[in-house]
Motif scaffolding. Sequence first.
Motif, PDB file in Angstrom:
ATOM      1  N   ALA A 128      12.223  13.477  -8.402  1.00 29.25           N
ATOM      2  CA  ALA A 128      11.260  12.768  -7.556  1.00 29.25           C
ATOM      3  C   ALA A 128      11.406  13.183  -6.096  1.00 29.25           C
ATOM      4  O   ALA A 128      10.408  13.354  -5.381  1.00 29.25           O
ATOM      5  CB  ALA A 128      11.434  11.258  -7.706  1.00 29.25           C
ATOM      6  N   LEU A 129      12.642  13.355  -5.631  1.00 30.76           N
ATOM      7  CA  LEU A 129      12.880  13.804  -4.258  1.00 30.76           C
ATOM      8  C   LEU A 129      12.313  15.200  -4.017  1.00 30.76           C
ATOM      9  O   LEU A 129      11.660  15.452  -3.004  1.00 30.76           O
ATOM     10  CB  LEU A 129      14.369  13.803  -3.944  1.00 30.76           C
ATOM     11  N   LYS A 130      12.570  16.102  -4.955  1.00 34.10           N
ATOM     12  CA  LYS A 130      12.058  17.465  -4.811  1.00 34.10           C
ATOM     13  C   LYS A 130      10.533  17.471  -4.755  1.00 34.10           C
ATOM     14  O   LYS A 130       9.939  18.147  -3.918  1.00 34.10           O
ATOM     15  CB  LYS A 130      12.539  18.337  -5.975  1.00 34.10           C
ATOM     16  N   THR A 131       9.920  16.698  -5.634  1.00 32.12           N
ATOM     17  CA  THR A 131       8.459  16.621  -5.672  1.00 32.12           C
ATOM     18  C   THR A 131       7.910  16.044  -4.373  1.00 32.12           C
ATOM     19  O   THR A 131       6.949  16.572  -3.812  1.00 32.12           O
ATOM     20  CB  THR A 131       8.004  15.761  -6.867  1.00 32.12           C
ATOM     21  N   ALA A 132       8.523  14.975  -3.883  1.00 33.08           N
ATOM     22  CA  ALA A 132       8.058  14.337  -2.651  1.00 33.08           C
ATOM     23  C   ALA A 132       8.238  15.261  -1.446  1.00 33.08           C
ATOM     24  O   ALA A 132       7.375  15.307  -0.560  1.00 33.08           O
ATOM     25  CB  ALA A 132       8.797  13.019  -2.432  1.00 33.08           C
ATOM     26  N   MET A 133       9.334  15.992  -1.403  1.00 28.21           N
ATOM     27  CA  MET A 133       9.578  16.889  -0.272  1.00 28.21           C
ATOM     28  C   MET A 133       8.622  18.072  -0.253  1.00 28.21           C
ATOM     29  O   MET A 133       8.321  18.622   0.803  1.00 28.21           O
ATOM     30  CB  MET A 133      11.027  17.366  -0.275  1.00 28.21           C
ATOM     31  N   LEU A 134       8.139  18.469  -1.419  1.00 27.73           N
ATOM     32  CA  LEU A 134       7.196  19.586  -1.495  1.00 27.73           C
ATOM     33  C   LEU A 134       5.761  19.164  -1.197  1.00 27.73           C
ATOM     34  O   LEU A 134       4.912  20.016  -0.938  1.00 27.73           O
ATOM     35  CB  LEU A 134       7.267  20.249  -2.871  1.00 27.73           C
TER      36      LEU A 134
ATOM     37  N   GLY B  75       0.783  -1.228   0.000  1.00 33.51           N
ATOM     38  CA  GLY B  75       0.000   0.000   0.000  1.00 33.51           C
ATOM     39  C   GLY B  75       0.814   1.276   0.000  1.00 33.51           C
ATOM     40  O   GLY B  75       0.280   2.352   0.255  1.00 33.51           O
ATOM     41  N   ILE B  76       2.111   1.172  -0.294  1.00 38.22           N
ATOM     42  CA  ILE B  76       2.975   2.351  -0.312  1.00 38.22           C
ATOM     43  C   ILE B  76       3.218   2.773  -1.759  1.00 38.22           C
ATOM     44  O   ILE B  76       3.748   2.002  -2.556  1.00 38.22           O
ATOM     45  CB  ILE B  76       4.302   2.070   0.412  1.00 38.22           C
ATOM     46  N   ASP B  77       2.820   3.995  -2.083  1.00 36.83           N
ATOM     47  CA  ASP B  77       3.045   4.532  -3.423  1.00 36.83           C
ATOM     48  C   ASP B  77       4.523   4.817  -3.633  1.00 36.83           C
ATOM     49  O   ASP B  77       5.258   5.071  -2.674  1.00 36.83           O
ATOM     50  CB  ASP B  77       2.266   5.834  -3.620  1.00 36.83           C
ATOM     51  N   GLY B  78       4.939   4.800  -4.897  1.00 37.80           N
ATOM     52  CA  GLY B  78       6.327   5.103  -5.183  1.00 37.80           C
ATOM     53  C   GLY B  78       6.617   5.115  -6.664  1.00 37.80           C
ATOM     54  O   GLY B  78       5.712   4.990  -7.491  1.00 37.80           O
ATOM     55  N   VAL B  79       7.897   5.262  -6.969  1.00 37.78           N
ATOM     56  CA  VAL B  79       8.344   5.302  -8.356  1.00 37.78           C
ATOM     57  C   VAL B  79       9.567   4.408  -8.518  1.00 37.78           C
ATOM     58  O   VAL B  79      10.294   4.142  -7.571  1.00 37.78           O
ATOM     59  CB  VAL B  79       8.692   6.736  -8.807  1.00 37.78           C
ATOM     60  N   LEU B  80       9.770   3.969  -9.739  1.00 37.52           N
ATOM     61  CA  LEU B  80      10.913   3.137 -10.103  1.00 37.52           C
ATOM     62  C   LEU B  80      11.806   3.978 -11.017  1.00 37.52           C
ATOM     63  O   LEU B  80      11.401   4.362 -12.117  1.00 37.52           O
ATOM     64  CB  LEU B  80      10.428   1.881 -10.825  1.00 37.52           C
ATOM     65  N   LEU B  81      13.032   4.295 -10.558  1.00 39.24           N
ATOM     66  CA  LEU B  81      13.926   5.191 -11.286  1.00 39.24           C
ATOM     67  C   LEU B  81      15.333   4.609 -11.373  1.00 39.24           C
ATOM     68  O   LEU B  81      15.721   3.799 -10.528  1.00 39.24           O
ATOM     69  CB  LEU B  81      14.004   6.544 -10.578  1.00 39.24           C
ATOM     70  N   HIS B  82      16.093   5.084 -12.369  1.00 39.04           N
ATOM     71  CA  HIS B  82      17.456   4.600 -12.548  1.00 39.04           C
ATOM     72  C   HIS B  82      18.479   5.696 -12.833  1.00 39.04           C
ATOM     73  O   HIS B  82      19.670   5.436 -12.832  1.00 39.04           O
ATOM     74  CB  HIS B  82      17.508   3.567 -13.682  1.00 39.04           C
ATOM     75  N   GLU B  83      18.035   6.915 -13.075  1.00 40.34           N
ATOM     76  CA  GLU B  83      18.939   8.013 -13.421  1.00 40.34           C
ATOM     77  C   GLU B  83      18.952   9.075 -12.320  1.00 40.34           C
ATOM     78  O   GLU B  83      17.931   9.342 -11.685  1.00 40.34           O
ATOM     79  CB  GLU B  83      18.509   8.663 -14.739  1.00 40.34           C
ATOM     80  N   ARG B  84      20.106   9.699 -12.121  1.00 41.39           N
ATOM     81  CA  ARG B  84      20.272  10.709 -11.069  1.00 41.39           C
ATOM     82  C   ARG B  84      19.280  11.866 -11.211  1.00 41.39           C
ATOM     83  O   ARG B  84      18.673  12.302 -10.236  1.00 41.39           O
ATOM     84  CB  ARG B  84      21.704  11.245 -11.090  1.00 41.39           C
ATOM     85  N   GLU B  85      19.094  12.366 -12.411  1.00 41.86           N
ATOM     86  CA  GLU B  85      18.200  13.497 -12.633  1.00 41.86           C
ATOM     87  C   GLU B  85      16.767  13.139 -12.257  1.00 41.86           C
ATOM     88  O   GLU B  85      16.043  13.957 -11.678  1.00 41.86           O
ATOM     89  CB  GLU B  85      18.269  13.975 -14.089  1.00 41.86           C
ATOM     90  N   GLU B  86      16.345  11.913 -12.593  1.00 43.36           N
ATOM     91  CA  GLU B  86      15.006  11.458 -12.233  1.00 43.36           C
ATOM     92  C   GLU B  86      14.853  11.375 -10.711  1.00 43.36           C
ATOM     93  O   GLU B  86      13.820  11.765 -10.167  1.00 43.36           O
ATOM     94  CB  GLU B  86      14.735  10.069 -12.818  1.00 43.36           C
ATOM     95  N   VAL B  87      15.879  10.873 -10.048  1.00 43.87           N
ATOM     96  CA  VAL B  87      15.855  10.748  -8.589  1.00 43.87           C
ATOM     97  C   VAL B  87      15.749  12.126  -7.945  1.00 43.87           C
ATOM     98  O   VAL B  87      14.942  12.338  -7.031  1.00 43.87           O
ATOM     99  CB  VAL B  87      17.106   9.996  -8.084  1.00 43.87           C
ATOM    100  N   LEU B  88      16.549  13.070  -8.414  1.00 44.58           N
ATOM    101  CA  LEU B  88      16.514  14.423  -7.849  1.00 44.58           C
ATOM    102  C   LEU B  88      15.139  15.059  -8.021  1.00 44.58           C
ATOM    103  O   LEU B  88      14.620  15.696  -7.099  1.00 44.58           O
ATOM    104  CB  LEU B  88      17.595  15.288  -8.484  1.00 44.58           C
TER     105      LEU B  88
END
Length: 64
Positions: free
Chosen positions: A35-41, A20-33
């Motif tokens: 996703a982190l910014k979006t999640a933190m906001l 039941g935990i939402d998330g994303v599957l990523l492999h590139e640094r830019e995508e991770v950054l």
Amino acid sequence: MRSFFISDNHDTWVGMRLAGIDGVLLHEREEVLEALKTAMLDSTIGIIILTEKIVDLAPDMIME
């Protein structure tokens, strides 16, 4: 408050989705950054869960 998962591993991502935990599957640094910014906001997200390889892709931002 909800959790959000950022993963590089498909099996782990699927397991978290089944729990039941939402998330994303990523492999590139830019995508991770991004996703982190979006999640933190997002004020509804209280916990961000990361796999070890995701932390290795962006340790500077994560430790900040």
